[in-house]
Design a protein around this motif. Sequence first.
Motif, PDB file in Angstrom:
ATOM      1  N   PRO A 137       5.401  -6.725   5.112  1.00 32.62           N
ATOM      2  CA  PRO A 137       3.435  -6.785   4.949  1.00 32.62           C
ATOM      3  C   PRO A 137       3.177  -5.122   5.345  1.00 32.62           C
ATOM      4  CG  PRO A 137       4.901  -8.216   6.854  1.00 32.62           C
ATOM      5  CD  PRO A 137       5.907  -7.387   6.092  1.00 32.62           C
ATOM      6  N   THR A 138       2.247  -5.032   5.114  1.00 32.54           N
ATOM      7  CA  THR A 138       2.245  -3.798   4.879  1.00 32.54           C
ATOM      8  C   THR A 138       2.204  -2.935   6.586  1.00 32.54           C
ATOM      9  OG1 THR A 138       0.040  -4.334   5.421  1.00 32.54           O
ATOM     10  CG2 THR A 138       0.366  -3.312   2.737  1.00 32.54           C
ATOM     11  N   VAL A 139       2.453  -1.896   7.211  1.00 34.06           N
ATOM     12  CA  VAL A 139       2.440  -1.533   8.714  1.00 34.06           C
ATOM     13  C   VAL A 139       0.830  -2.050   9.569  1.00 34.06           C
ATOM     14  CG1 VAL A 139       1.943   0.726   9.853  1.00 34.06           C
ATOM     15  CG2 VAL A 139       3.439   0.706   8.268  1.00 34.06           C
TER      16      VAL A 139
ATOM     17  N   PHE B  55       0.838   5.572   8.673  1.00 32.38           N
ATOM     18  CA  PHE B  55      -0.376   4.825   9.565  1.00 32.38           C
ATOM     19  C   PHE B  55      -0.876   6.172  10.452  1.00 32.38           C
ATOM     20  CE2 PHE B  55      -1.184   1.586  12.399  1.00 32.38           C
ATOM     21  CZ  PHE B  55      -2.100   1.171  11.775  1.00 32.38           C
ATOM     22  N   GLU B  56       0.135   6.808  11.037  1.00 38.10           N
ATOM     23  CA  GLU B  56       0.176   7.411  12.699  1.00 38.10           C
ATOM     24  C   GLU B  56      -0.405   8.504  12.072  1.00 38.10           C
ATOM     25  OE1 GLU B  56       4.093   6.390  15.280  1.00 38.10           O
ATOM     26  OE2 GLU B  56       4.686   7.572  13.498  1.00 38.10           O
ATOM     27  N   SER B  57      -1.194   9.492  10.828  1.00 45.72           N
ATOM     28  CA  SER B  57      -1.169  10.499  10.800  1.00 45.72           C
ATOM     29  C   SER B  57      -3.063   9.935  11.251  1.00 45.72           C
ATOM     30  CB  SER B  57      -1.795  10.480   9.047  1.00 45.72           C
ATOM     31  OG  SER B  57      -2.309  10.036   8.524  1.00 45.72           O
ATOM     32  N   ARG B  58      -3.818   9.083  10.919  1.00 46.13           N
ATOM     33  CA  ARG B  58      -4.921   8.773  11.473  1.00 46.13           C
ATOM     34  C   ARG B  58      -4.897   7.435  12.237  1.00 46.13           C
ATOM     35  NH1 ARG B  58      -7.582   6.661   7.718  1.00 46.13           N
ATOM     36  NH2 ARG B  58      -9.527   7.194   8.721  1.00 46.13           N
TER      37      ARG B  58
ATOM     38  N   ASP C 142       1.236  -0.939  -0.277  1.00 44.86           N
ATOM     39  CA  ASP C 142       0.196   0.145   0.029  1.00 44.86           C
ATOM     40  C   ASP C 142       0.929   1.268   0.180  1.00 44.86           C
ATOM     41  OD1 ASP C 142       1.395  -0.131   2.691  1.00 44.86           O
ATOM     42  OD2 ASP C 142      -1.039  -0.063   3.810  1.00 44.86           O
ATOM     43  N   LEU C 143       2.128   1.252  -0.071  1.00 44.97           N
ATOM     44  CA  LEU C 143       3.352   2.719  -0.250  1.00 44.97           C
ATOM     45  C   LEU C 143       2.833   2.729   1.439  1.00 44.97           C
ATOM     46  CD1 LEU C 143       2.944   2.812  -3.828  1.00 44.97           C
ATOM     47  CD2 LEU C 143       4.585   1.259  -3.058  1.00 44.97           C
ATOM     48  N   GLU C 144       2.506   2.484   2.285  1.00 42.76           N
ATOM     49  CA  GLU C 144       1.958   3.499   3.412  1.00 42.76           C
ATOM     50  C   GLU C 144       2.650   3.090   4.511  1.00 42.76           C
ATOM     51  OE1 GLU C 144      -1.556   5.213   6.002  1.00 42.76           O
ATOM     52  OE2 GLU C 144      -0.904   2.919   6.175  1.00 42.76           O
ATOM     53  N   PRO C 145       4.355   4.259   4.740  1.00 42.41           N
ATOM     54  CA  PRO C 145       5.440   4.172   5.917  1.00 42.41           C
ATOM     55  C   PRO C 145       4.424   4.602   7.119  1.00 42.41           C
ATOM     56  CG  PRO C 145       5.429   6.161   4.596  1.00 42.41           C
ATOM     57  CD  PRO C 145       3.933   5.702   4.076  1.00 42.41           C
ATOM     58  N   ILE C 146       5.203   3.988   8.195  1.00 44.19           N
ATOM     59  CA  ILE C 146       4.171   3.906   9.743  1.00 44.19           C
ATOM     60  C   ILE C 146       3.915   5.962   9.735  1.00 44.19           C
ATOM     61  CG2 ILE C 146       7.169   4.872   9.968  1.00 44.19           C
ATOM     62  CD1 ILE C 146       4.295   2.871  12.196  1.00 44.19           C
ATOM     63  N   GLU C 147       4.409   6.981   9.170  1.00 51.15           N
ATOM     64  CA  GLU C 147       4.132   8.090   9.185  1.00 51.15           C
ATOM     65  C   GLU C 147       2.612   7.687   9.151  1.00 51.15           C
ATOM     66  OE1 GLU C 147       8.762   7.905   9.852  1.00 51.15           O
ATOM     67  OE2 GLU C 147       7.308   6.955   8.104  1.00 51.15           O
TER      68      GLU C 147
END
Length: 413
Positions: free
Chosen positions: A79-81, A36-39, A29-34
Amino acid sequence: MTKSYSIPKTLVWEAYQCVKANGGAAGVDLEPIEGFESRLRDNLYKLWNRLSSGSYFPPPVKGVPIPKKSGGVRMLGVPTVADRIAQTVVKLVMEPMIEPLFHRNSFGYRPGYSALDAVAVVRRRNWEYDWVIEFDIKGLFDNIDHDLLMRAIRKHCQIPWVLLYIERWLKAPMQDEEGHLLERTCGTPQGGVVSPLLANLFLHYAFDRWVTQHLRSVRFCRYADDGVVHCKSLPQAQLALRRIGDRFRQCGLELHPEKTRIIYCKDINRWGTYPTVGFTFLGYTFRPRKAVDKYGRVYVNFSPAVSREALRMMRQTIRSWHIQLKCDKELIDLSKMFNPVLRGWLNYYGRFHSSAMKPVWTHMNAFLIRWLMRKYKHLAWHKTRARRVLAKLATSAPKAFAHWEVGFAPTTE
């Protein structure tokens, strides 16, 4: 609303904290930990809700090719975050159940165990046993039999949601660099949070427990898919190697033909000429080396020291830092940037026969000298003068670099 499974929200929060501490790259999903943490609140609640209701289906893992030291590549499954958090939830529940049953000579991916512990055990046994089988399992994470693995898991864990999600992770496809989904019928992705625990459980029954029951007179030490088996004689080693090979084939695994050998632990008390008298395990090469006893007498001892491959890797890393180009930095800046890495090398590779690390420390000092020569005009083209300046800096700030603290600072000579 009643959930299908009772999973505490605090467990999901604890899993998130573990994932955050470990870091890691983004998944498919190309979503980094930052991101994920935005929401964070919404994302964690959504994950908990899906896990608790039984509706969580892991996304594909992102296939990342990683070059092997021996050539070729291995596919790392990232895996994704969110999926790493879900896997950590399962690991936090499952690990306390199965960790106590693991063999004391299994050192990989276990809390309270380290690679250096394994090296120390092998070092001691080399003095007691004349022969060693060095083995490597070919593609362990890619070839674990799902049915055998699930049979082992069910033997020790009867929590329905843990079993459900482990089965789903095992079957989750891998997405390659072109975006194609690759179906998986065996193996567990190397890179998954729960994969090392599953691999250890599989090898506990495929190897550790089997050797203990069927090859009682030998001693083994295993770190994940690398291991050594100590034997008293060459015939015993040859027999043990054949039986271990047969055992792995029964479990759907295969010994790596180029990384599996029988070695003679030759030292001052062991005679005879044999083709192989050295092996490498966890970055340390074990071979006959000159040693000095407490009376100053020189003798030959079979002992470990940092391997040539590890030395090459460390020197290559130092070159990649381009220290000589960082003329805008002061010594304290370079220390903050690079000393944590140097200290890690010293703590690991300097544990046994630390003097073998000298080429790395000499290499580091040489680049610091080049840095001085480029930083200060009066030192340009004056290597000897720059070495003396660096020696004075080492005297005034001996803790700037880890190797300076242990006697590898530059000298004025």
